[in-house]
Design an enzyme around this catalytic site. Sequence first.
Site: not given
Length: 309
Positions: A96, A130, A159, A180, A183-185, A222
């Site tokens: 990150k 990321d 995302q 990559r 969906k997104g966190a 996913t």
Amino acid sequence: MLRALLLELAKSSRLRRWITSNSATRRMASRFVPGEELAPAIEAVRASNRAGMSASLDHLGENVVTRDDAERARASYTEALERIAADGVDANVSLKLTHLGLDLGEDFCAEQLRIVVGRAGELANFVRVDMEGSAYTERTLRMVHQARAESAAVGTVIQAYLYRSEEDIRALLGIGCRIRLVKGAYKEPSRIAFRSKKDVDANFIKLMKILLPSGIYHALATHDPKMIEAAIRFAVEQNITKDKFEFQMLYGIRTDLQQQLVRQGYRVRVYIPFGKDWFPYFMRRLAERPANLIFFAKNFFRGSAPPAQ
Ligand SMILES: Cc1cc2nc3c(=O)[nH]c(=O)nc-3n(C[C@H](O)[C@H](O)[C@H](O)COP(=O)(O)OP(=O)(O)OC[C@H]3O[C@@H](n4cnc5c(N)ncnc54)[C@H](O)[C@@H]3O)c2cc1C
């Protein structure tokens, strides 16, 4: 509601202190994080490799506030890359940018990233940047574009919940960047992100259909069987062979599905986080699945082992 609350709590330093110093929660977290040091993470990589999967090592950490911390994080990544090469295991690294000092300035962070990506390139390996919360999207993409102009050993994450993602994907494909898709966190407002699962899923499928035929090696990250089925169906229809993309899943989540895909001949990479700073990662995993939270609450005082997924 619950997801939003947990994601908000992930920012609490009081809760962080309480959870990370408690032995029962540490045991619970070990379901998602195999250890606090590199050695147990490498063991987890070996186990994934034995099970027919590759891995991506993530040294947990985000939003560092000193240059020393960012440089230490950078060094931990070059060390991980060197260990991967020395041990001959099949893994790359994920990081990150706020762990490499993005909050301390873009130029400083870009230099740290350049060093890690440079080392990855020398070792014929790869660095995945990321994607964090939307406050960092623009800067992350800018830095990835810069880094990709210098080396093919870097890729990033898009995302599906963000409205902007299709445009971002097209720009990244234009520079040959590996993506990559997730969906997104994070907790994002409806002004910039789809909020319902139905809309996020529909956009994930739409974006997957842009990525797979692009001729670039991408990853679909996913645990959602519906997303996986849609991707497999689309790839078969388009004659996109199994070696042209990979599925990615998180350590400790849906290991049954990981193995099922391996048996079907698909490429699977397990994302293996390690390190002492596991609290925000752990909270995002709880937020993704209410059953995890219920299990966590039930077992907090009992200290039993978590069930296999
Ligand atoms: C390899 C990898 C890398 C990632 N990198 C990023 C990133 O850089 N930035 C980012 O914002 N997000 C990232 N994510 C997280 C991602 O955005 C999602 O939050 C997460 O993957 C959950 O979404 P899902 O696609 O699995 O589907 P969901 O619709 O959330 O879940 C589908 C099903 O998967 C299972 N499942 C999902 N999550 C869990 C869980 N925590 N515990 C147990 N079962 C679960 C459940 O069976 C659930 O019904 C990453 C995810 C993966 C797998």
